[in-house]
Design an enzyme around this catalytic site. Sequence first.
Site, PDB file in Angstrom:
ATOM      1  N   TYR A 163       0.852  -1.178   0.000  1.00 23.25           N
ATOM      2  CA  TYR A 163       0.000   0.000   0.000  1.00 23.25           C
ATOM      3  C   TYR A 163       0.894   1.236   0.000  1.00 23.25           C
ATOM      4  O   TYR A 163       2.031   1.180   0.498  1.00 23.25           O
ATOM      5  CB  TYR A 163      -0.892  -0.015   1.253  1.00 23.25           C
ATOM      6  CG  TYR A 163      -1.969   1.046   1.267  1.00 23.25           C
ATOM      7  CD1 TYR A 163      -3.135   0.885   0.518  1.00 23.25           C
ATOM      8  CD2 TYR A 163      -1.819   2.222   2.013  1.00 23.25           C
ATOM      9  CE1 TYR A 163      -4.124   1.861   0.513  1.00 23.25           C
ATOM     10  CE2 TYR A 163      -2.803   3.196   2.017  1.00 23.25           C
ATOM     11  CZ  TYR A 163      -3.957   3.009   1.267  1.00 23.25           C
ATOM     12  OH  TYR A 163      -4.934   3.985   1.263  1.00 23.25           O
ATOM     13  N   PHE A 181      -5.404   9.330  -3.693  1.00 19.50           N
ATOM     14  CA  PHE A 181      -4.262   8.708  -4.376  1.00 19.50           C
ATOM     15  C   PHE A 181      -3.953   7.404  -3.659  1.00 19.50           C
ATOM     16  O   PHE A 181      -3.803   7.401  -2.431  1.00 19.50           O
ATOM     17  CB  PHE A 181      -3.010   9.600  -4.312  1.00 19.50           C
ATOM     18  CG  PHE A 181      -1.760   8.882  -4.765  1.00 19.50           C
ATOM     19  CD1 PHE A 181      -1.284   9.031  -6.055  1.00 19.50           C
ATOM     20  CD2 PHE A 181      -1.064   8.029  -3.900  1.00 19.50           C
ATOM     21  CE1 PHE A 181      -0.139   8.352  -6.482  1.00 19.50           C
ATOM     22  CE2 PHE A 181       0.082   7.347  -4.320  1.00 19.50           C
ATOM     23  CZ  PHE A 181       0.541   7.512  -5.609  1.00 19.50           C
ATOM     24  N   GLU A 182      -3.849   6.341  -4.402  1.00 18.34           N
ATOM     25  CA  GLU A 182      -3.364   5.087  -3.839  1.00 18.34           C
ATOM     26  C   GLU A 182      -2.733   4.289  -4.968  1.00 18.34           C
ATOM     27  O   GLU A 182      -3.284   4.256  -6.068  1.00 18.34           O
ATOM     28  CB  GLU A 182      -4.508   4.193  -3.296  1.00 18.34           C
ATOM     29  CG  GLU A 182      -5.292   4.719  -2.139  1.00 18.34           C
ATOM     30  CD  GLU A 182      -6.432   3.780  -1.703  1.00 18.34           C
ATOM     31  OE1 GLU A 182      -7.166   3.264  -2.577  1.00 18.34           O
ATOM     32  OE2 GLU A 182      -6.567   3.579  -0.501  1.00 18.34           O
ATOM     33  N   VAL A 183      -1.592   3.680  -4.681  1.00 18.14           N
ATOM     34  CA  VAL A 183      -1.122   2.574  -5.519  1.00 18.14           C
ATOM     35  C   VAL A 183      -1.067   1.398  -4.561  1.00 18.14           C
ATOM     36  O   VAL A 183      -0.459   1.513  -3.486  1.00 18.14           O
ATOM     37  CB  VAL A 183       0.263   2.846  -6.130  1.00 18.14           C
ATOM     38  CG1 VAL A 183       0.749   1.643  -6.932  1.00 18.14           C
ATOM     39  CG2 VAL A 183       0.234   4.097  -7.016  1.00 18.14           C
TER      40      VAL A 183
END
Length: 349
Positions: A178, A235-237
């Site tokens: 995460y 925002f997330e990767v």
Amino acid sequence: KVLAAESGSSKPTGKLESSGLSTGTKMNATFVSLTRNSDLWDIADSIRNVEDRFNRNYHYDWVFLNDKPFDETFKKVTTALVSGTARYGLIGKEHWSFPEFIDQEKAKAVREDMAERKIIYGDSISYRHMCRFESGFFFRQPLMNEYEWYWRVEPSIKLFCDIGFDPFVFMAENKKIYSFVISLFEYAETIPTIWDSAKKFMKLHPEHIPEGNAIDWLSDDGGESYNHCHFWSNFEVGNLNWLRSKAYLDFFEVLDQDGGFFYERWGDAPVHSIAAGLLLKKEEIHFFDDIGYWHVPFTHCPTSEQKRLENKCHCNPKDNFDWKGYSCTTKWFEKNELKYPEGWEDQKD
Ligand code: GDP
Ligand code: MN
């Protein structure tokens, strides 16, 4: 799983030699945006940013999700802008409605009360469905089931720097699950009992809580209370297999049953953040300093001037939120014993 880059990609718009794309490996990954048809021009803006700064060299797919069918204009415009394959998913009713165990009268009274107290989105039903969907269901939509990694993009965001590396590859190679660029304190009024539910989960499922997690970033008193720190989830990767794991699903189930998506106004950001902080080892969570980013009203701008110049960033370093009083990123550095970038103290407010 690393897939070979498609040689005959359907829309080869970029050149592969630029921006340090060296290995030609491509991950099983997609962008994902939850949007309404009316968000078209705001998501178009975001897509253009992401394409110009990154994806024109990588051509990852982009999944668009909506609780109503996308119209032809939405599909036509977004398909034209995305350099990978654009795909469109309709969310099933079961993932975007009140569960039967929710007391409608109680939920309505909460909305009226929050409206009076002027709590942001406090009176909104659709916002609550959105938060619950992003917390528990986006990663198990049929289209999303085909991927291992996702990068969430919201309407009207900005990217400030060239991204000359593949964040998905970075995550995989460095065993990250995460990631975030901005962290801050959540409005306490929207989540009064979320930590009670989190504690209930920890009691019920100690088997899901590893040694060396990031609970000390979420709690200043050894887990007794929540300090309201969370990663900003616009925002997330991240890794979809983690969200689909028994650990995460057990966590979501405990929270969902307690009803706080409707009896309070739990956001998906604190839900994802508490899950990441409890279920992951802290080194599995990554701060992407290199990704200059804006979502109203906060900016992440790399502190290091060298980094900004190398990556052609166009953000004003004065706007960087990382070290300001309302950010939780300082605490993140402290708890993880990370090396503070040079000049960080000059950016405090
Ligand atoms: P904020 O960032 O918390 O102010 O909330 P946004 O308005 O940006 O909503 C978060 C995300 O959910 C964005 O990607 C929106 O496009 C999306 N979203 C919000 N409400 C709805 C809705 O009712 N339907 C759909 N399909 N998407 C929504
Ligand atoms: Mn938003």
